[in-house]
Design a protein around this motif. Structure first.
Motif, PDB file in Angstrom:
ATOM      1  N   UNK A 129       0.876  -1.117  -0.069  1.00 31.77           N
ATOM      2  CA  UNK A 129       0.021   0.037   0.048  1.00 31.77           C
ATOM      3  C   UNK A 129       0.696   1.352  -0.011  1.00 31.77           C
ATOM      4  N   UNK A 130       0.735   2.064  -0.516  1.00 34.16           N
ATOM      5  CA  UNK A 130       1.277   3.359  -0.887  1.00 34.16           C
ATOM      6  C   UNK A 130       0.979   4.342   0.041  1.00 34.16           C
ATOM      7  N   UNK A 131       1.920   5.470   0.256  1.00 36.07           N
ATOM      8  CA  UNK A 131       1.676   6.373   1.420  1.00 36.07           C
ATOM      9  C   UNK A 131       0.580   7.078   1.223  1.00 36.07           C
ATOM     10  N   UNK A 132       0.120   7.591   2.111  1.00 37.91           N
ATOM     11  CA  UNK A 132      -1.185   8.535   2.269  1.00 37.91           C
ATOM     12  C   UNK A 132      -0.869   9.797   1.736  1.00 37.91           C
ATOM     13  N   UNK A 133      -1.484  10.448   0.747  1.00 37.75           N
ATOM     14  CA  UNK A 133      -1.455  11.826   0.215  1.00 37.75           C
ATOM     15  C   UNK A 133      -1.843  12.852   1.325  1.00 37.75           C
ATOM     16  N   UNK A 134      -1.283  13.802   1.578  1.00 36.77           N
ATOM     17  CA  UNK A 134      -1.525  14.793   2.400  1.00 36.77           C
ATOM     18  C   UNK A 134      -2.596  15.802   1.806  1.00 36.77           C
ATOM     19  N   UNK A 135      -3.080  16.675   2.505  1.00 38.26           N
ATOM     20  CA  UNK A 135      -3.868  17.681   1.724  1.00 38.26           C
ATOM     21  C   UNK A 135      -3.205  18.587   0.906  1.00 38.26           C
ATOM     22  N   UNK A 136      -2.014  18.880   1.232  1.00 41.14           N
ATOM     23  CA  UNK A 136      -1.148  19.728   0.350  1.00 41.14           C
ATOM     24  C   UNK A 136      -0.752  18.942  -0.763  1.00 41.14           C
ATOM     25  N   UNK A 137      -0.700  17.754  -0.721  1.00 39.79           N
ATOM     26  CA  UNK A 137      -0.271  16.821  -2.086  1.00 39.79           C
ATOM     27  C   UNK A 137      -1.317  16.936  -2.964  1.00 39.79           C
ATOM     28  N   UNK A 138      -2.517  16.879  -2.403  1.00 42.49           N
ATOM     29  CA  UNK A 138      -3.744  16.875  -3.212  1.00 42.49           C
ATOM     30  C   UNK A 138      -3.969  18.156  -3.779  1.00 42.49           C
ATOM     31  N   UNK A 139      -3.666  19.415  -3.190  1.00 44.55           N
ATOM     32  CA  UNK A 139      -3.892  20.742  -3.721  1.00 44.55           C
ATOM     33  C   UNK A 139      -2.818  20.823  -4.885  1.00 44.55           C
ATOM     34  N   UNK A 140      -1.563  20.239  -4.522  1.00 43.52           N
ATOM     35  CA  UNK A 140      -0.584  20.436  -5.502  1.00 43.52           C
ATOM     36  C   UNK A 140      -1.249  19.725  -6.986  1.00 43.52           C
ATOM     37  N   UNK A 141      -1.648  18.671  -6.793  1.00 42.58           N
ATOM     38  CA  UNK A 141      -2.246  17.774  -7.983  1.00 42.58           C
ATOM     39  C   UNK A 141      -3.211  18.600  -8.654  1.00 42.58           C
ATOM     40  N   UNK A 142      -3.967  18.863  -7.936  1.00 41.49           N
ATOM     41  CA  UNK A 142      -5.327  19.590  -8.315  1.00 41.49           C
ATOM     42  C   UNK A 142      -4.672  20.803  -9.283  1.00 41.49           C
ATOM     43  N   UNK A 143      -3.808  21.644  -8.784  1.00 39.45           N
ATOM     44  CA  UNK A 143      -3.439  22.785  -9.420  1.00 39.45           C
ATOM     45  C   UNK A 143      -2.662  22.247 -10.899  1.00 39.45           C
ATOM     46  N   UNK A 144      -1.912  21.143 -10.681  1.00 39.69           N
ATOM     47  CA  UNK A 144      -1.217  20.402 -11.955  1.00 39.69           C
ATOM     48  C   UNK A 144      -2.351  20.310 -12.904  1.00 39.69           C
TER      49      UNK A 144
END
Length: 128
Positions: free
Chosen positions: A1-16
């Protein structure tokens, strides 16, 4: 199982993926459902009845429960029933016509929707 994504990671992904943080690109208009022409015609018939009601009740407001009750009574008495020997409509017919009015109003007035609390309260009356 991969590491959990943080809210900050998810925000960056949304911007990308093209998320624009500027709220000015979004309006506050509700998005109505698509309605078939036949259905819209049924709604329009009930809206015409509302405008007729307004000719004698100029200050009528569909966001007022008392007004909605009175309009529903007007509507019920305007329907020619088929099943009743006295020409009275069934409760279900009145409920269906009333729902068509509310739907028609809400489509035509997306910034002044008739609340579900009001309509449910009114529709419960016919079951008591």
């Amino acid at each position: 199982m991969g590491r959990k994504r943080t809210a900050e990671d998810r925000r960056r992904h949304a911007e990308q993926n093209g998320y624009n943080d500027d709220e000015a690109t979004v309006d506050d208009n509700p998005v109505p459902r698509d309605v078939l022409d036949y259905t819209k015609e049924r709604y329009d018939v009930q809206m015409e009845l509302w405008f007729e009601y307004k000719t004698t009740h100029a200050t009528a407001d569909p966001h007022n429960l008392k007004t909605l009750k009175h309009f529903a009574e007007f509507m019920a008495n305007s329907i020619e029933g088929v099943l009743d020997p006295n020409g009275k409509p069934t409760v279900q017919t009145v409920r269906n016509y009333f729902r068509c009015f509310v739907s028609g109003w809400n489509i035509d007035n997306p910034k002044a929707l008739i609340s579900r609390d009001l309509t449910e309260s009114l529709l419960l009356i016919s079951t008591v």
